[in-house]
Design a protein around this motif. Structure first.
Motif, mmCIF file in Angstrom:
data_model
loop_
_atom_site.group_PDB
_atom_site.id
_atom_site.type_symbol
_atom_site.label_atom_id
_atom_site.label_comp_id
_atom_site.label_asym_id
_atom_site.label_seq_id
_atom_site.Cartn_x
_atom_site.Cartn_y
_atom_site.Cartn_z
ATOM 1 N N ASP A 20 0.823 -1.221 0.000
ATOM 2 C CA ASP A 20 0.000 0.000 0.000
ATOM 3 C C ASP A 20 0.848 1.258 0.000
ATOM 4 O O ASP A 20 0.577 2.209 -0.715
ATOM 5 C CB ASP A 20 -0.896 0.028 1.249
ATOM 6 N N LEU A 23 2.325 1.759 -3.399
ATOM 7 C CA LEU A 23 1.320 2.167 -4.389
ATOM 8 C C LEU A 23 0.854 3.605 -4.134
ATOM 9 O O LEU A 23 0.646 4.386 -5.070
ATOM 10 C CB LEU A 23 0.130 1.196 -4.389
ATOM 11 N N SER A 26 3.482 5.883 -5.294
ATOM 12 C CA SER A 26 3.516 5.873 -6.764
ATOM 13 C C SER A 26 2.526 6.888 -7.332
ATOM 14 O O SER A 26 2.761 7.489 -8.382
ATOM 15 C CB SER A 26 3.163 4.491 -7.317
ATOM 16 N N GLU A 27 1.412 7.051 -6.640
ATOM 17 C CA GLU A 27 0.412 8.008 -7.111
ATOM 18 C C GLU A 27 0.982 9.428 -7.106
ATOM 19 O O GLU A 27 0.806 10.176 -8.062
ATOM 20 C CB GLU A 27 -0.798 7.936 -6.198
ATOM 21 N N LEU A 141 4.186 -4.714 -9.125
ATOM 22 C CA LEU A 141 3.754 -3.474 -8.460
ATOM 23 C C LEU A 141 3.097 -2.534 -9.471
ATOM 24 O O LEU A 141 2.074 -1.914 -9.181
ATOM 25 C CB LEU A 141 4.956 -2.767 -7.805
ATOM 26 N N PHE A 145 -0.679 -1.302 -9.456
ATOM 27 C CA PHE A 145 -0.964 0.130 -9.488
ATOM 28 C C PHE A 145 -1.950 0.447 -10.623
ATOM 29 O O PHE A 145 -2.899 1.218 -10.450
ATOM 30 C CB PHE A 145 0.347 0.912 -9.684
ATOM 31 N N LYS A 148 -5.417 -0.860 -9.638
ATOM 32 C CA LYS A 148 -6.016 -0.018 -8.598
ATOM 33 C C LYS A 148 -6.463 1.324 -9.179
ATOM 34 O O LYS A 148 -7.523 1.843 -8.828
ATOM 35 C CB LYS A 148 -5.007 0.177 -7.463
ATOM 36 N N ASN A 290 3.104 3.875 -15.875
ATOM 37 C CA ASN A 290 3.004 3.533 -14.456
ATOM 38 C C ASN A 290 4.277 2.861 -13.949
ATOM 39 O O ASN A 290 4.634 2.986 -12.775
ATOM 40 C CB ASN A 290 1.798 2.613 -14.222
ATOM 41 N N VAL A 294 6.054 3.835 -10.402
ATOM 42 C CA VAL A 294 6.243 2.846 -9.333
ATOM 43 C C VAL A 294 7.734 2.720 -8.977
ATOM 44 O O VAL A 294 8.102 2.592 -7.811
ATOM 45 C CB VAL A 294 5.641 1.492 -9.799
#
Ligand code: NCD
Length: 308
Positions: A20, A23, A26-27, A141, A145, A148, A290, A294
């Motif tokens: 979590d 991720l 990463s956002e 990952l 990501f 999600k 992405n 990540v």
């Protein structure tokens, strides 16, 4: 929350909170990546080196760019053009790279376990960028990501993984990670490409591809790894494409909001048809973007952990 370990070698056993954390970070990194000015000081003064004993386009470049966007110095060593071809051992090569001031060493190797072996001998952080048929944790990952971002969650999401599971470190890392995050995983492949004991990894092994696709939220096609195939595991590419290739007709079985993914590189017309790969529902290009976000997150969290 800092990462638990010096190294990042696989998703097996990594707790959900750690996934979590990566991720969520990463956002933030994706926002930076999408800006006109892609330069942050997160890794200022840090040095990362990729050491690749196998070919790669996206994984190696995305680590390098991730480091550069965050102001690290980023360099590459490829086995074919280094002293590795003169017979230097993995540990000696790794130690040499470390002694030049490297904080993070990112390794891809054809032998499962090679990054783990190296990590034991180095003080620098080691990240596994793919070891044999074992794991490819940063690919999983970025896949998580992507899922999600599109589905808003991982818990309960139905993911169909289709293709060469036997040789796929991408599948293995995704299975470990997605299981931890509560997704429902189904796999489908010719019986010769299903590893023994897969059902004990918490996935539903489907005999027919249609069972795996039925109502799936995510359809993940895997590359048929011809370079790892001992001869005779599949009768012919044509038959494989007919029975297991992802095409528009097959996709109709999945949820109507389903997305399609592929780690790349694709064998168009074998595991995935062009009409699907280039369709609206395909997240394959987004996966690439992405991947940088990540890897930025992971590099940031791993160097922060070391308090360097
Ligand atoms: C994967 C790999 O190398 O394991 N590629 C990648 O990193 N995007 C998958 C593959 O080669 O099929």
């Amino acid at each position: 929350m800092p990462l638990k370990h010096k190294d990042f070698l696989g998703l097996r056993g990594v707790p959900g909170e750690e996934i979590d954390e990566i991720l969520n970070t990463s956002e933030l990194m994706k926002h930076i990546l999408l800006q006109n000015h892609k330069k942050t000081p997160h890794l200022q003064g840090k040095s990362i080196v990729t050491l690749f004993y196998e070919n790669s386009t996206r994984t190696r470049l995305s680590f390098e760019l991730a480091g550069k966007y965050m102001s690290a110095s980023a360099s590459n060593v490829t086995a074919s053009s280094s002293s590795v071809s003169k017979g230097e051992t993995l540990i000696d090569t790794g130690k040499t790279i470390e002694m030049m001031g490297t904080d993070v060493l990112i390794i891809r190797h054809p032998l499962s376990g090679a990054p783990h072996h190296l990590a034991k001998h180095l003080k620098s952080s080691v990240i596994n960028a793919g070891d044999g048929t074992n794991e490819h944790p940063t690919q999983a990952l970025l896949d998580m990501f992507t899922i999600k971002s599109k589905k808003g969650r991982l818990q309960g999401v139905k993911v169909a993984i289709v293709g060469d599971i036997l040789h796929s470190r991408v599948a293995r890392s995704n299975i470990w990670g997605l299981n931890t995050m509560g997704a429902e995983i189904r796999v489908a492949a010719p019986p010769t490409l299903i590893p023994i004991g897969l059902d004990s990894m918490g996935v539903k092994v489907c005999r027919y591809i249609d069972q795996a696709l039925e109502g799936a939220d995510v359809v993940m096609a895997l590359r048929l790894q011809k370079e790892r195939q001992q001869r005779g595991l599949i009768p012919s590419l044509r038959e494989y494409a007919t029975l297991y290739g992802i095409n528009k007709k097959r996709l109709a079985l999945a949820d109507k909001e389903a997305i399609v993914m592929h780690p790349g590189p694709m064998n168009r017309g074998v595991e995935i048809n062009t009409d699907v790969a280039d369709a609206e529902i395909s997240e394959i290009n987004e996966q690439v973007t992405n991947g940088v976000a990540v890897r930025m997150a992971l590099l940031y969290l791993i160097t922060r952990r070391r308090g360097q």
